[in-house]
Enzyme design. Structure first.
Site, PDB file in Angstrom:
ATOM      1  N   GLU A  71      24.624  -5.633  14.749  1.00 26.78           N
ATOM      2  CA  GLU A  71      23.326  -5.536  15.413  1.00 26.78           C
ATOM      3  C   GLU A  71      22.314  -6.444  14.732  1.00 26.78           C
ATOM      4  OE1 GLU A  71      19.847  -2.320  16.654  1.00 26.78           O
ATOM      5  OE2 GLU A  71      21.944  -1.690  16.566  1.00 26.78           O
ATOM      6  N   GLU A  96      18.441  -7.231   9.336  1.00 26.86           N
ATOM      7  CA  GLU A  96      17.001  -7.031   9.498  1.00 26.86           C
ATOM      8  C   GLU A  96      16.272  -7.815   8.411  1.00 26.86           C
ATOM      9  OE1 GLU A  96      13.629  -6.519  10.703  1.00 26.86           O
ATOM     10  OE2 GLU A  96      15.041  -5.330  11.896  1.00 26.86           O
ATOM     11  N   ASP A 123      17.788 -13.573   7.581  1.00 19.66           N
ATOM     12  CA  ASP A 123      17.674 -14.156   8.915  1.00 19.66           C
ATOM     13  C   ASP A 123      19.034 -14.077   9.618  1.00 19.66           C
ATOM     14  OD1 ASP A 123      17.437 -15.797  11.129  1.00 19.66           O
ATOM     15  OD2 ASP A 123      16.775 -17.562  10.031  1.00 19.66           O
ATOM     16  N   ASP A 146      11.748  -9.477  19.636  1.00 17.33           N
ATOM     17  CA  ASP A 146      10.380  -9.929  19.894  1.00 17.33           C
ATOM     18  C   ASP A 146      10.369 -10.741  21.187  1.00 17.33           C
ATOM     19  OD1 ASP A 146       7.851 -11.178  19.875  1.00 17.33           O
ATOM     20  OD2 ASP A 146       7.773 -11.076  17.686  1.00 17.33           O
ATOM     21  N   LYS A 150       3.901 -14.998  25.353  1.00 12.97           N
ATOM     22  CA  LYS A 150       3.124 -16.170  25.763  1.00 12.97           C
ATOM     23  C   LYS A 150       4.063 -17.343  26.040  1.00 12.97           C
ATOM     24  CE  LYS A 150      -1.082 -14.903  23.249  1.00 12.97           C
ATOM     25  NZ  LYS A 150      -2.043 -15.295  22.180  1.00 12.97           N
ATOM     26  N   THR A 219      15.670   5.582  22.287  1.00 15.53           N
ATOM     27  CA  THR A 219      14.704   5.666  21.189  1.00 15.53           C
ATOM     28  C   THR A 219      13.444   6.411  21.628  1.00 15.53           C
ATOM     29  OG1 THR A 219      13.598   3.595  21.778  1.00 15.53           O
ATOM     30  CG2 THR A 219      15.531   3.432  20.349  1.00 15.53           C
ATOM     31  N   LYS A 220      12.666   6.888  20.642  1.00 13.27           N
ATOM     32  CA  LYS A 220      11.392   7.537  20.942  1.00 13.27           C
ATOM     33  C   LYS A 220      10.457   6.571  21.663  1.00 13.27           C
ATOM     34  CE  LYS A 220      11.384  10.931  17.183  1.00 13.27           C
ATOM     35  NZ  LYS A 220      10.688  11.381  15.948  1.00 13.27           N
ATOM     36  N   PHE A 221      10.483   5.327  21.248  1.00 14.81           N
ATOM     37  CA  PHE A 221       9.679   4.285  21.884  1.00 14.81           C
ATOM     38  C   PHE A 221      10.042   4.158  23.363  1.00 14.81           C
ATOM     39  CE2 PHE A 221       9.703  -0.183  23.232  1.00 14.81           C
ATOM     40  CZ  PHE A 221       8.358  -0.491  23.128  1.00 14.81           C
ATOM     41  N   GLU A 222      11.350   4.188  23.624  1.00  9.37           N
ATOM     42  CA  GLU A 222      11.844   4.067  24.994  1.00  9.37           C
ATOM     43  C   GLU A 222      11.474   5.293  25.825  1.00  9.37           C
ATOM     44  OE1 GLU A 222      16.094   2.580  26.825  1.00  9.37           O
ATOM     45  OE2 GLU A 222      15.914   2.842  24.658  1.00  9.37           O
TER      46      GLU A 222
END
Length: 241
Positions: A71, A96, A123, A146, A150, A219-222
């Site tokens: 991942e 990460e 990286d 990310d 823009k 996820t909680k975010f999801e």
């Protein structure tokens, strides 16, 4: 260097290493909690992997020949730890760049008592180039990268033709590249890049997106996004050549 359209990887090989001038992330150094720092000190000697050590022998790293899931950008690591806990028959590698995320992941992994997870703090593109052998991965996961929303920053998006071509060689035949994003424009970008990439087959029956598979934890975010009516798009492409 390839002159293909918008890419976040402007790479050249020098002494066998990839040189990159555009990165897909901005390194934001947050403070470690005491728990995260303690987890790194305790668990890194066992679970940590170093980019500087070069190409991995995965059977030696894990002590078995189980299939390997990698991942990219696991954030705080909760989903990755949950996946590793739920699939002890698989080996997991997480990458990460943000140290608090590494510490949080190691803390949760230690608490869960899992032994099938290893971590890079580096990286991901350089790890893939220098540490992961060809045809060694069963699954490569990229969840909520990310979006660089823009337009002038789209070249920083990690999913680009050159990146996809590199990771294809590291997937086993039949291996899967699984992506997820909550930005529709990035989902469209991912789909466009993958449809143009040789050697991949879309696993979607409608040739676009797939329902979230059970193997990817919600996820909680999801969950919050769903309550607010936000969409999430999963893409799964199988290596066929």
């Amino acid at each position: 260097m390839s002159e293909s359209s918008n890419t976040n990887l402007e790479q050249a090989k020098q002494e066998g290493k990839y040189i990159r001038t555009i990165r897909s992330f901005v390194k934001r150094e947050g403070r470690l909690t005491k728990g995260q720092a303690a987890a790194i000190e305790k668990c890194w000697p066992i679970m940590g992997l170093e980019h500087k050590n070069g190409m991995l022998d995965l059977s030696e790293v894990f002590g078995n020949n189980n299939d390997v899931v990698l991942e990219i950008g696991f954030g705080m690591g909760k989903s990755l730890v949950e996946m590793a806990k739920n699939a002890p028959h698989l080996n997991f590698i997480g990458i990460e760049v943000h140290r608090p995320g590494v510490g949080a992941c190691l803390m949760d992994a230690d608490e869960a008592g899992i032994t099938n997870l290893r971590i890079f703090e580096h990286d991901a593109v350089e790890v893939l180039a220098d540490c992961i052998a060809d045809e060694s991965l069963t699954t490569l996961q990229l969840f909520f990268p990310d979006p660089w929303h823009k337009k002038r920053h789209h070249k920083r998006r990690i999913v680009q033709g050159e990146f996809v071509e590199k990771l294809r060689s590291q997937l086993k035949m039949g291996g899967v590249f699984h992506m997820a994003t909550d930005w529709e424009n990035y989902a469209e970008h991912m789909l466009e890049v993958m449809q143009a990439a040789p050697g991949f087959k879309n696993q979607s029956t409608t040739n676009d997106y797939v329902p979230r598979p059970d193997l990817r934890p919600l996820t909680k975010f999801e969950q919050r996004g769903h309550r607010l009516g936000h969409g999430v798009w999963d893409l799964m492409f199988e290596r066929t050549k």
